[in-house]
Scaffold this motif. Sequence first.
Motif, mmCIF file in Angstrom:
data_model
loop_
_atom_site.group_PDB
_atom_site.id
_atom_site.type_symbol
_atom_site.label_atom_id
_atom_site.label_comp_id
_atom_site.label_asym_id
_atom_site.label_seq_id
_atom_site.Cartn_x
_atom_site.Cartn_y
_atom_site.Cartn_z
ATOM 1 N N LEU A 52 0.797 -1.219 -0.078
ATOM 2 C CA LEU A 52 0.227 0.120 0.082
ATOM 3 C C LEU A 52 0.939 1.165 -0.052
ATOM 4 O O LEU A 52 0.629 2.192 -0.737
ATOM 5 N N ASP A 53 1.940 1.091 0.930
ATOM 6 C CA ASP A 53 2.868 2.414 0.887
ATOM 7 C C ASP A 53 3.277 2.793 -0.628
ATOM 8 O O ASP A 53 3.520 3.880 -1.049
ATOM 9 N N TYR A 54 3.856 1.645 -1.240
ATOM 10 C CA TYR A 54 4.280 1.626 -2.541
ATOM 11 C C TYR A 54 3.282 2.216 -3.533
ATOM 12 O O TYR A 54 3.565 2.980 -4.256
ATOM 13 N N ALA A 55 2.078 1.904 -3.385
ATOM 14 C CA ALA A 55 1.056 2.113 -4.376
ATOM 15 C C ALA A 55 0.624 3.773 -4.035
ATOM 16 O O ALA A 55 0.569 4.353 -5.101
ATOM 17 N N LEU A 56 0.766 4.060 -2.833
ATOM 18 C CA LEU A 56 0.413 5.521 -2.453
ATOM 19 C C LEU A 56 1.665 6.346 -2.943
ATOM 20 O O LEU A 56 1.301 7.412 -3.610
ATOM 21 N N GLU A 57 3.025 5.952 -2.721
ATOM 22 C CA GLU A 57 3.848 6.944 -3.244
ATOM 23 C C GLU A 57 3.847 6.763 -4.996
ATOM 24 O O GLU A 57 4.354 7.843 -5.397
ATOM 25 N N MET A 58 3.498 5.865 -5.749
ATOM 26 C CA MET A 58 3.507 5.901 -7.012
ATOM 27 C C MET A 58 2.180 6.580 -7.511
ATOM 28 O O MET A 58 2.020 7.174 -8.827
ATOM 29 N N SER A 59 1.245 6.763 -7.087
ATOM 30 C CA SER A 59 0.237 7.506 -7.324
ATOM 31 C C SER A 59 -0.420 8.746 -6.644
ATOM 32 O O SER A 59 -0.399 9.823 -6.827
ATOM 33 N N CYS A 60 -0.964 8.305 -5.413
ATOM 34 C CA CYS A 60 -1.776 9.474 -4.332
ATOM 35 C C CYS A 60 -0.919 10.449 -4.095
ATOM 36 O O CYS A 60 -1.046 11.610 -4.005
ATOM 37 N N HIS A 61 0.575 10.052 -3.881
ATOM 38 C CA HIS A 61 1.620 11.223 -3.256
ATOM 39 C C HIS A 61 2.155 11.924 -4.607
ATOM 40 O O HIS A 61 3.078 12.550 -4.188
ATOM 41 N N GLN A 62 1.669 11.676 -5.919
ATOM 42 C CA GLN A 62 2.521 12.417 -6.992
ATOM 43 C C GLN A 62 1.168 12.978 -7.632
ATOM 44 O O GLN A 62 1.228 12.633 -8.736
ATOM 45 N N VAL A 63 0.413 13.726 -6.984
ATOM 46 C CA VAL A 63 -0.915 14.274 -7.699
ATOM 47 C C VAL A 63 -0.489 15.269 -8.965
ATOM 48 O O VAL A 63 -1.145 15.177 -9.849
ATOM 49 N N LYS A 116 -8.049 11.974 0.646
ATOM 50 C CA LYS A 116 -7.029 13.222 0.673
ATOM 51 C C LYS A 116 -6.675 13.447 -0.648
ATOM 52 O O LYS A 116 -6.393 14.481 -1.112
ATOM 53 N N SER A 117 -6.180 12.215 -1.423
ATOM 54 C CA SER A 117 -5.530 12.625 -2.655
ATOM 55 C C SER A 117 -6.486 13.078 -3.765
ATOM 56 O O SER A 117 -5.985 13.955 -4.469
ATOM 57 N N ASP A 118 -7.823 12.372 -3.488
ATOM 58 C CA ASP A 118 -8.816 12.916 -4.536
ATOM 59 C C ASP A 118 -9.123 14.554 -4.319
ATOM 60 O O ASP A 118 -9.444 15.159 -5.507
ATOM 61 N N ALA A 119 -9.299 15.122 -3.066
ATOM 62 C CA ALA A 119 -9.417 16.151 -2.772
ATOM 63 C C ALA A 119 -8.168 17.495 -3.343
ATOM 64 O O ALA A 119 -8.440 18.283 -4.179
ATOM 65 N N LEU A 120 -7.179 16.768 -3.203
ATOM 66 C CA LEU A 120 -5.980 17.588 -3.656
ATOM 67 C C LEU A 120 -5.813 17.618 -5.367
ATOM 68 O O LEU A 120 -5.507 18.645 -5.920
ATOM 69 N N PHE A 121 -6.315 16.380 -5.819
ATOM 70 C CA PHE A 121 -6.224 16.238 -7.321
ATOM 71 C C PHE A 121 -7.202 17.232 -8.006
ATOM 72 O O PHE A 121 -7.192 17.901 -9.089
ATOM 73 N N ILE A 122 -8.419 17.354 -7.274
ATOM 74 C CA ILE A 122 -9.639 18.198 -7.981
ATOM 75 C C ILE A 122 -9.011 19.449 -7.786
ATOM 76 O O ILE A 122 -9.159 20.453 -8.889
#
Length: 202
Positions: A52-63, A116-122
């Motif tokens: 999960l940490d890796y998935a978040l690093e590759m997607s959500c944390h690179q908005v 959180k990522s969705d809100a930042l993305f928008i």
Amino acid sequence: MKKDITQKALFYFMQYGFKSFTMDDLANNLGISKKSLYEQFSSKSELVEATLDYALEMSCHQVDKFVLGEGSVIENVFRNQKEVQNLFNLISTKPIWELKKYFPKTYERMEIEFTKSDALFIDKLLEKGWQEGLFRKNINVSFYKVFYSSVQRLRTFSDTFDEREFPFWDTIYTLMEYFFRIIVNEKGLQELENVLKKVKSQ
């Protein structure tokens, strides 16, 4: 070695499921002993957390990378979504269903991070789209954030769309199209149609 195991474990979990794909399966596919695997991760739960940490690093944390690029914000989002598709190779909701059922704490953390990522993305999306003159000005941003996040979960984390009728990634791209249709102005609609033509021709 630990990072390599994490990356490959995520790939297999996305293919076969977090419960269905066992530590024995992973060790065999990696060509290592089960003992060596457990020397890196003391339990499957620990490994799932790491994926999960890796998935978040590759997607959500690179908005930023989802909206930035050489093309319009609409083109960039579709292109980067394709990269996410290739990266995670998720082809059904089964892995997410298994994550929720068998690793509920990890699933809950994922839900929080994705929201959180969705809100930042928008925020980033609208800012870029307004700069490019592609989006309407009179958008209820707070409402759109809740709407976007809720519909995303509807596809990814539920069985609302029967995959026999609505293939997983076809539905993701259709949702993206509709998300844009809600907020584009006339210029943005023309750009969206041009991008969709390119996507469908690939």
